[in-house]
Scaffold this motif. Structure first.
Motif, short mmCIF file in Angstrom:
data_model
loop_
_atom_site.label_atom_id
_atom_site.label_comp_id
_atom_site.label_asym_id
_atom_site.label_seq_id
_atom_site.Cartn_x
_atom_site.Cartn_y
_atom_site.Cartn_z
N HIS A 124 0.98 -1.32 -0.08
CA HIS A 124 0.04 -0.07 0.01
C HIS A 124 0.98 1.35 -0.09
O HIS A 124 2.12 1.14 0.54
CB HIS A 124 -0.82 0.00 1.33
N ALA A 125 0.23 2.27 -0.57
CA ALA A 125 0.92 3.64 -0.43
C ALA A 125 -0.23 4.43 -0.12
O ALA A 125 -1.24 4.22 -0.17
CB ALA A 125 1.67 3.96 -1.70
N ASN A 135 0.23 10.77 -5.79
CA ASN A 135 -0.73 10.14 -6.23
C ASN A 135 -0.54 9.66 -7.67
O ASN A 135 -0.98 8.31 -8.06
CB ASN A 135 -2.03 10.80 -6.18
N CYS A 138 1.73 6.48 -7.96
CA CYS A 138 0.90 5.36 -7.68
C CYS A 138 0.07 4.84 -8.84
O CYS A 138 0.02 3.59 -9.24
CB CYS A 138 -0.12 5.56 -6.37
N PHE A 143 -0.63 0.89 -9.05
CA PHE A 143 -1.57 0.65 -7.93
C PHE A 143 -3.14 0.91 -8.11
O PHE A 143 -3.33 1.81 -9.14
CB PHE A 143 -1.20 1.69 -6.60
N TRP A 164 -3.77 3.67 -1.97
CA TRP A 164 -3.57 2.78 -2.95
C TRP A 164 -2.96 1.38 -2.56
O TRP A 164 -2.13 1.10 -1.61
CB TRP A 164 -2.52 3.46 -3.94
#
Length: 170
Positions: A124-125, A135, A138, A143, A164
């Motif tokens: 996850h991020a 963003n 990602c 993601f 994400w």
């Protein structure tokens, strides 16, 4: 990949990388992650990075251009998210090198290493909703956006971020 990101490599964080961490510890880089840290915090973070990989230290790397210039950091570390053990990912690129696809290339390299460990199903991020470049990293790295959430970072400070997620296993 192509473009400026071609040939970007990541290398395990080393004792000599403290200066890079200090150069990344500026408002332009840390404005979405609680702001710059004190010198004591930077030195402690560096010691954790050098001690890795492992619990409490994660897997941290420098982002290295083909001409051997270190321009950022990327890494992944264990956490539990919604009762599932996962890797959390983070990255930072020096301002003069942002906007060239370097973070995306570095994240892809780090994801390959996380997958090779065969430890967790997902990474996850959690970039701030107010941080369009992270963003975008990602999204470009593959993601899937799960939605907005509250996230505590640094400890004691809550922020609105996007969650994400990317699969590390089939």
């Amino acid at each position: 990949m192509g473009g400026a990101s071609a040939g970007v490599r990541i290398e395990r964080w080393a004792e000599g990388d403290l200066d890079l961490l200090r150069r990344l510890n500026i408002h332009e880089v840390r404005e979405h992650t609680g702001g710059p840290e004190t010198e004591e915090q930077v030195v402690a973070r560096h010691a954790r990075y050098v001690a890795g990989p492992g619990p409490g230290s994660g897997n941290m790397f420098t982002v290295v251009l083909p001409e051997r210039v270190k321009v950022g950091s990327v890494g992944f570390w264990e956490r539990v998210w919604h009762d599932e053990p996962v890797y959390e990912m983070g990255w930072a690129i020096l301002p003069a090198y942002q906007g060239r696809g370097l973070a995306t290339a570095a994240v892809r390299e780090a994801l390959a290493l996380a997958r090779a460990e065969r430890t967790h199903r997902h990474a996850h991020a959690y970039p701030s909703v107010g941080n369009p470049p992270s963003n975008a990293v990602c999204r470009k790295a593959g993601f899937a956006l799960l939605g907005e959430t509250e996230f505590e970072y640094p400890p004691g400070r809550w922020m609105r971020c996007n969650d994400w997620r990317i699969a590390l296993t089939d």
